[in-house]
Design a protein around this motif. Structure first.
Motif, PDB file in Angstrom:
ATOM      1  N   LEU A   1      54.522  89.252 -23.399  1.00 33.05           N
ATOM      2  CA  LEU A   1      55.063  90.314 -22.578  1.00 33.05           C
ATOM      3  C   LEU A   1      55.844  91.317 -23.419  1.00 33.05           C
ATOM      4  O   LEU A   1      55.797  92.527 -23.161  1.00 33.05           O
ATOM      5  CB  LEU A   1      55.965  89.718 -21.492  1.00 33.05           C
TER       6      LEU A   1
ATOM      7  N   ASP B   1      47.877  89.954 -17.155  1.00 34.61           N
ATOM      8  CA  ASP B   1      49.320  89.953 -17.453  1.00 34.61           C
ATOM      9  C   ASP B   1      49.813  91.288 -18.015  1.00 34.61           C
ATOM     10  O   ASP B   1      50.744  91.333 -18.812  1.00 34.61           O
ATOM     11  CB  ASP B   1      49.682  88.837 -18.440  1.00 34.61           C
ATOM     12  N   GLY B   2      49.151  92.382 -17.659  1.00 34.16           N
ATOM     13  CA  GLY B   2      49.582  93.686 -18.146  1.00 34.16           C
ATOM     14  C   GLY B   2      49.140  93.998 -19.561  1.00 34.16           C
ATOM     15  O   GLY B   2      49.521  95.026 -20.124  1.00 34.16           O
ATOM     16  N   PHE B   3      48.330  93.135 -20.148  1.00 33.72           N
ATOM     17  CA  PHE B   3      47.889  93.313 -21.529  1.00 33.72           C
ATOM     18  C   PHE B   3      46.529  93.996 -21.556  1.00 33.72           C
ATOM     19  O   PHE B   3      45.713  93.802 -20.652  1.00 33.72           O
ATOM     20  CB  PHE B   3      47.814  91.949 -22.210  1.00 33.72           C
TER      21      PHE B   3
ATOM     22  N   ASN C   1      53.393  93.507 -25.080  1.00 32.32           N
ATOM     23  CA  ASN C   1      52.802  94.473 -24.169  1.00 32.32           C
ATOM     24  C   ASN C   1      53.548  95.792 -24.153  1.00 32.32           C
ATOM     25  O   ASN C   1      52.967  96.850 -23.899  1.00 32.32           O
ATOM     26  CB  ASN C   1      52.799  93.916 -22.731  1.00 32.32           C
ATOM     27  N   GLN C   2      54.827  95.753 -24.382  1.00 38.00           N
ATOM     28  CA  GLN C   2      55.643  96.949 -24.301  1.00 38.00           C
ATOM     29  C   GLN C   2      55.259  97.982 -25.350  1.00 38.00           C
ATOM     30  O   GLN C   2      55.618  99.142 -25.264  1.00 38.00           O
ATOM     31  CB  GLN C   2      57.126  96.579 -24.431  1.00 38.00           C
TER      32      GLN C   2
ATOM     33  N   ILE D   1      52.452  97.615 -13.390  1.00 36.69           N
ATOM     34  CA  ILE D   1      52.761  96.420 -12.590  1.00 36.69           C
ATOM     35  C   ILE D   1      54.186  96.512 -12.058  1.00 36.69           C
ATOM     36  O   ILE D   1      54.455  96.243 -10.881  1.00 36.69           O
ATOM     37  CB  ILE D   1      52.574  95.143 -13.427  1.00 36.69           C
ATOM     38  N   LYS D   2      55.105  96.906 -12.934  1.00 31.71           N
ATOM     39  CA  LYS D   2      56.505  97.035 -12.527  1.00 31.71           C
ATOM     40  C   LYS D   2      56.664  98.109 -11.453  1.00 31.71           C
ATOM     41  O   LYS D   2      57.446  97.939 -10.508  1.00 31.71           O
ATOM     42  CB  LYS D   2      57.376  97.360 -13.742  1.00 31.71           C
TER      43      LYS D   2
ATOM     44  N   GLN E   1      48.489  97.983 -16.518  1.00 32.41           N
ATOM     45  CA  GLN E   1      49.409  97.652 -17.608  1.00 32.41           C
ATOM     46  C   GLN E   1      50.797  97.328 -17.083  1.00 32.41           C
ATOM     47  O   GLN E   1      51.102  97.515 -15.914  1.00 32.41           O
ATOM     48  CB  GLN E   1      49.434  98.795 -18.625  1.00 32.41           C
ATOM     49  N   ARG E   2      51.632  96.826 -17.983  1.00 33.97           N
ATOM     50  CA  ARG E   2      52.914  96.266 -17.590  1.00 33.97           C
ATOM     51  C   ARG E   2      53.792  97.266 -16.839  1.00 33.97           C
ATOM     52  O   ARG E   2      54.401  96.936 -15.817  1.00 33.97           O
ATOM     53  CB  ARG E   2      53.647  95.754 -18.841  1.00 33.97           C
ATOM     54  N   ARG E   3      53.881  98.489 -17.344  1.00 30.17           N
ATOM     55  CA  ARG E   3      54.735  99.476 -16.681  1.00 30.17           C
ATOM     56  C   ARG E   3      54.224  99.786 -15.284  1.00 30.17           C
ATOM     57  O   ARG E   3      55.008 100.070 -14.361  1.00 30.17           O
ATOM     58  CB  ARG E   3      54.827 100.753 -17.524  1.00 30.17           C
TER      59      ARG E   3
END
Length: 368
Positions: free
Chosen positions: A362, A322-324, A365-366, A100-101, A96-98
């Motif tokens: 994006l 894409d973190g989704f 996604n948050q 990935i970061k 997920q997005r966090r």
């Protein structure tokens, strides 16, 4: 009201079991004598597959390489992975997005390798003669946050069902299965009532439902198959008016929805510089189908493993999601994404040529 229990002591038990062993393949003694160690952690759903591969790899290497496979849940495993603490992470959902970061911040590059398809399975006790089929709406009514302490009896979900209190069993908050189930059923990942028996260990959940006439739980298909003489799968009606049971056939034809999802390993490219890790990943992809069948999961087509091995060898890093956290993917959907390597939009199969659409996704996604 039921108390929420998160069982975190399995790791300690595993260490004690290892200490009691006398040079077994997975014991601390074999680790001590192994020349190198490959560290894996993460999903309890993925654990049986990776452990089966690891066991065969240990035998092939005749003790020269030890592979440790922990169970801290997908979220817990990815936290360790993005901190550089492990070489490979088992994941029952896409990164997920966090996360990935976090990996980007730590300069951890990775390849995403799908291993199998897993139909998340809703189960009841065999003595339950009423809930043979459940709709997504009924499951949502049970599991959504507003149900906590209020929806506690079967008859509140369906008037035709008994006026008896149910008890809930489900994957813990660090589990990718929990993320996926809540996303698919409630509509938002991690959005759930809290008054249920939670564990990262699927076996404990199966035991709970098996010993509770009014138990209702969810976990991976492999664990259900290993316990199907003690628990019963519930057919899912996703709005068609017909219940569909989880099986290889209903996953392959795309009819078991919305609880069918791909499961993965993520490999650190820094770790893959080590010959033993590189060899293990090649061994994994070449033997994945057999290992998946051995533990009663649903393998991907042979071409998918060949493609994954190519992705690994050519170092095509990143994720196609894409973190989704997508819901409702079929095997064909997954293979289409892999073919274009991240060039497809999440749920629509459209080319990502619109930067505004990407930015909107994006931001969405948050929420997850």
């Amino acid at each position: 009201m039921l108390k929420t229990h998160n069982f975190k002591w399995q790791g300690a038990v595993a260490v004690l079991v290892g200490l009691m062993g006398v040079g077994g393949a997975g014991s601390v003694f074999s680790i001590a004598y192994a020349e190198t160690i490959i560290k894996i952690d993460g999903s309890s759903t993925m654990h049986p597959i990776t452990e089966a591969v690891a066991e065969n790899f240990r035998k092939e290497k005749k003790g020269a390489v030890e592979v440790t496979v922990g169970i801290s849940g997908t979220g817990g495993g990815l936290a360790k992975f993005c901190a550089g603490e492990i070489d490979i992470v088992n994941a029952s959902r896409p990164i997920q997005r966090r996360e990935i970061k976090a990996c980007d911040k730590a300069r951890i590059e990775y390849v995403e390798l799908p291993v199998a398809f897993d139909p998340v399975t809703v189960v009841v006790n065999p003595q339950n003669s009423w809930a043979k089929t459940m709709t997504v709406a009924e499951l949502k009514k049970i599991w959504e946050p507003s149900a906590e302490g209020k929806i506690t009896r079967w008859s509140q979900v369906n008037p035709a069902w008994p006026n008896e209190p149910f008890r809930l069993y489900g994957s813990g908050a660090d589990s990718g299965t929990f993320d996926y189930f809540t996303r698919a059923i409630v509509g938002k990942a991690k959005s759930s009532r809290r008054d249920f028996m939670a564990s990262e260990d699927d076996k404990m959940l199966a035991q709970g439902v098996a010993g509770d006439k009014n138990g209702l739980g969810f976990f991976g298909f492999g664990n259900y198959k290993q316990n199907e003489d003690k628990i019963r799968a519930v057919a899912i009606d996703n709005g068609t008016g017909e219940g569909v049971l989880p099986s290889a056939e209903t996953v392959e034809d795309g009819t078991y929805q919305p609880l069918s999802r791909p499961i993965f390993i993520y490999v650190s490219m820094k770790a893959a510089e080590k010959p033993e890790v590189k060899e293990f990943v090649g061994f994994y992809m070449k033997n994945a189908s057999a290992a998946v069948r051995e533990v009663r999961y649903i393998p991907l087509p042979p071409r998918a493993y060949s493609k994954s091995l190519e992705i690994f060898k050519t170092k095509r890093v990143g994720t196609v999601f894409d973190g989704f956290l997508p819901v409702g993917l079929t095997i064909d959907d997954l293979l289409r994404r892999e073919r274009f390597q991240g060039m497809l939009d999440d749920d629509m199969g459209l080319m990502l040529d619109d930067s505004l659409r990407r930015e909107a996704r994006l931001q969405e996604n948050q929420q997850y």
